[in-house]
Design a protein around this motif. Structure first.
Motif, PDB file in Angstrom:
ATOM      1  N   ARG A 140       0.299  -6.379  -9.025  1.00 37.52           N
ATOM      2  CA  ARG A 140       0.284  -6.431 -10.489  1.00 37.52           C
ATOM      3  C   ARG A 140      -0.267  -5.099 -11.036  1.00 37.52           C
ATOM      4  O   ARG A 140       0.299  -4.521 -11.972  1.00 37.52           O
ATOM      5  N   ASN A 141      -1.350  -4.628 -10.434  1.00 37.78           N
ATOM      6  CA  ASN A 141      -1.941  -3.356 -10.873  1.00 37.78           C
ATOM      7  C   ASN A 141      -0.968  -2.189 -10.680  1.00 37.78           C
ATOM      8  O   ASN A 141      -0.912  -1.272 -11.504  1.00 37.78           O
ATOM      9  N   ILE A 142      -0.205  -2.231  -9.586  1.00 41.48           N
ATOM     10  CA  ILE A 142       0.770  -1.163  -9.337  1.00 41.48           C
ATOM     11  C   ILE A 142       1.894  -1.218 -10.377  1.00 41.48           C
ATOM     12  O   ILE A 142       2.352  -0.180 -10.873  1.00 41.48           O
ATOM     13  N   LEU A 143       2.298  -2.425 -10.744  1.00 43.20           N
ATOM     14  CA  LEU A 143       3.324  -2.563 -11.798  1.00 43.20           C
ATOM     15  C   LEU A 143       2.799  -2.030 -13.131  1.00 43.20           C
ATOM     16  O   LEU A 143       3.537  -1.387 -13.886  1.00 43.20           O
ATOM     17  N   LEU A 144       1.528  -2.286 -13.431  1.00 37.93           N
ATOM     18  CA  LEU A 144       0.938  -1.750 -14.669  1.00 37.93           C
ATOM     19  C   LEU A 144       0.925  -0.220 -14.618  1.00 37.93           C
ATOM     20  O   LEU A 144       1.253   0.446 -15.604  1.00 37.93           O
ATOM     21  N   ALA A 145       0.595   0.323 -13.452  1.00 34.63           N
ATOM     22  CA  ALA A 145       0.584   1.793 -13.292  1.00 34.63           C
ATOM     23  C   ALA A 145       1.991   2.364 -13.426  1.00 34.63           C
ATOM     24  O   ALA A 145       2.169   3.514 -13.833  1.00 34.63           O
TER      25      ALA A 145
ATOM     26  N   LEU B  52       0.823  -1.214   0.000  1.00 32.28           N
ATOM     27  CA  LEU B  52       0.000   0.000   0.000  1.00 32.28           C
ATOM     28  C   LEU B  52       0.857   1.265   0.000  1.00 32.28           C
ATOM     29  O   LEU B  52       0.383   2.344  -0.367  1.00 32.28           O
ATOM     30  N   GLY B  53       2.143   1.126   0.387  1.00 37.29           N
ATOM     31  CA  GLY B  53       3.073   2.241   0.286  1.00 37.29           C
ATOM     32  C   GLY B  53       3.647   2.370  -1.124  1.00 37.29           C
ATOM     33  O   GLY B  53       4.379   3.313  -1.414  1.00 37.29           O
ATOM     34  N   GLY B  54       3.340   1.394  -1.987  1.00 39.25           N
ATOM     35  CA  GLY B  54       3.793   1.466  -3.375  1.00 39.25           C
ATOM     36  C   GLY B  54       5.250   1.061  -3.576  1.00 39.25           C
ATOM     37  O   GLY B  54       5.933   1.584  -4.460  1.00 39.25           O
ATOM     38  N   ILE B  55       5.727   0.104  -2.795  1.00 43.83           N
ATOM     39  CA  ILE B  55       7.154  -0.263  -2.913  1.00 43.83           C
ATOM     40  C   ILE B  55       7.500  -0.760  -4.316  1.00 43.83           C
ATOM     41  O   ILE B  55       8.604  -0.497  -4.805  1.00 43.83           O
ATOM     42  N   LEU B  56       6.572  -1.428  -4.998  1.00 46.99           N
ATOM     43  CA  LEU B  56       6.923  -1.899  -6.346  1.00 46.99           C
ATOM     44  C   LEU B  56       7.062  -0.734  -7.325  1.00 46.99           C
ATOM     45  O   LEU B  56       7.899  -0.766  -8.225  1.00 46.99           O
ATOM     46  N   PHE B  57       6.253   0.291  -7.143  1.00 49.72           N
ATOM     47  CA  PHE B  57       6.400   1.479  -7.973  1.00 49.72           C
ATOM     48  C   PHE B  57       7.763   2.121  -7.698  1.00 49.72           C
ATOM     49  O   PHE B  57       8.479   2.521  -8.623  1.00 49.72           O
TER      50      PHE B  57
END
Ligand SMILES: [Zn+2]
Length: 266
Positions: free
Chosen positions: A216-221, A142-147
Motif C-alpha cells: 500500500r505504501n509503495i502504491l502511495l509512493a 521489496l523489488g518494487g513490482i507494484l511501482f
C-alpha cells in the motif's frame, strides 16, 4: 472484499468494481472444486503437483462463473521477480515467461495470477480503460513490482497513477508472516525501505512483515490516492480452511488460489 458462493464455488470480489459495468474480477477460495488430499478442493494451479485433469476441471468451473474458458486466460510464469508484461489480443503464449505482473487494455483478454499466501493486487484506470494484476511475495514486494506495474500502465497504456484504483486480495497477514535476517537484510538495503512495514518478534533476528501495508505504501509512493486503495484484511494462513496457505502447509505441497480480472467489451 465480499465472499459469495455461486454454483458451489466460494470466491471473493469487491462489489463497487463489479457494479461498474466496465471490469469483472474475482479471487478464489479453496472451496468448491474436485481436487483431493492437500489440494482439496478448488486448486487452480498446476505447479504444485496436483492431477492436471483436476486442475483443468477446477479452472473450467471457476472461469465459467464469468462465462470464460481456460483458453481465454493469460498469466505470468510467476518467478518472484518484478517484470511486468503488456498483453492483448496479439499475444502468442498463455503463460508469459519470467513475469509476475500483467497489464492490458484488451477486453478479450482475461488476466490471471496465482497465490497461496502471496499478495495479488488488482489495478484499474477507468478512464483509459486499462487493468493490471500483480503477484508479490516478499521478494517482488521489496523489488518494487507494484511501482513497476503502475509505471508500465502509465507509460504503455496512458494510465494516470492519481486515477488508478487498487484492490489488495487476501494474503498472509502480518500476524503470520515472520521472516528472518535474510529478508530483513534485503528490506534494509531496498530502495523501498521507507515503505516497508515490520512488527517486532520475540525471536532474535526475526520480524513480522506486513506485505499489504508495505505494498500500500509503495502504491502511495507511485502516486495513487489513499482513498483509491482497498485492502482485504483476511489472512490466508489464519483462515486455512478457506484458503491455501504455503506457510500453513509447512512449506509442503498445497494448492493455489487464483485471481482473475478482465475488461468488459464496450
Ligand atoms: Zn494470520
Amino acid at each position: 472484499m465480499h465472499k459469495v458462493t455461486k454454483k458451489g464455488i466460494t470466491y471473493f470480489y469487491y462489489p463497487p468494481w463489479e457494479k461498474s459495468g466496465q471490469v469483472r474480477h474475482g479471487f478464489s477460495s479453496r472451496l468448491g472444486g474436485i481436487s483431493e488430499g492437500p489440494f482439496a478442493e478448488l486448486n487452480l494451479g498446476y505447479k504444485g503437483g496436483d492431477k492436471p485433469a483436476a486442475v483443468s476441471e477446477n479452472r473450467r468451473r471457476f472461469l465459467d462463473l464469468w462465462g470464460k474458458e481456460e483458453r481465454d486466460l493469460v498469466h505470468g510464469e510467476q518467478v518472484h521477480g518484478t517484470n511486468i508484461a503488456l498483453v492483448g489480443a496479439k499475444r502468442t503464449a498463455a503463460v508469459i515467461p519470467e513475469t509476475d505482473g500483467l497489464i492490458t487494455a484488451d477486453p478479450g483478454t482475461v488476466i490471471g495470477a496465482f497465490s497461496a499466501d502471496c499478495l495479488l493486487t488488482y489495478l484499474w484506470d477507468a478512464e483509459v480503460p486499462a487493468i493490471g494484476l500483480v503477484h508479490a511475495g516478499w521478494r517482488g514486494t521489496l523489488g518494487g513490482i507494484l511501482f513497476q506495474a503502475v509505471e508500465a500502465m502509465r507509460e504503455r497504456l496512458t494510465a494516470r497513477p492519481g486515477r488508478l484504483q487498487a484492490l489488495l486480495a487476501p494474503s498472509i497477514g502480518p500476524c503470520c508472516y515472520e521472516v528472518g535476517s535474510d529478508v530483513i537484510g534485503v528490506a534494509r538495503s531496498s530502495a523501498w525501505r521507507d515503505q516497508v512495514v515490520f512488527y517486532p518478534s520475540i525471536r532474535k533476528d526475526h520480524a513480522f512483515l506486513d506485505l499489504r501495508s508495505t505494498n500500500r505504501n509503495i502504491l502511495l509512493a507511485a502516486g495513487l490516492q489513499a482513498g483509491s486503495i482497498n485492502m482485504s484484511t483476511l489472512c490466508t494462513r489464519c483462515n486455512s480452511r478457506l484458503f491455501y496457505s504455503y506457510r500453513q502447509s509447512g512449506g509442503k505441497v498445497t494448492g493455489s488460489q487464483m485471481g482473475l480480472f478482465f475488461l468488459m467489451a464496450r
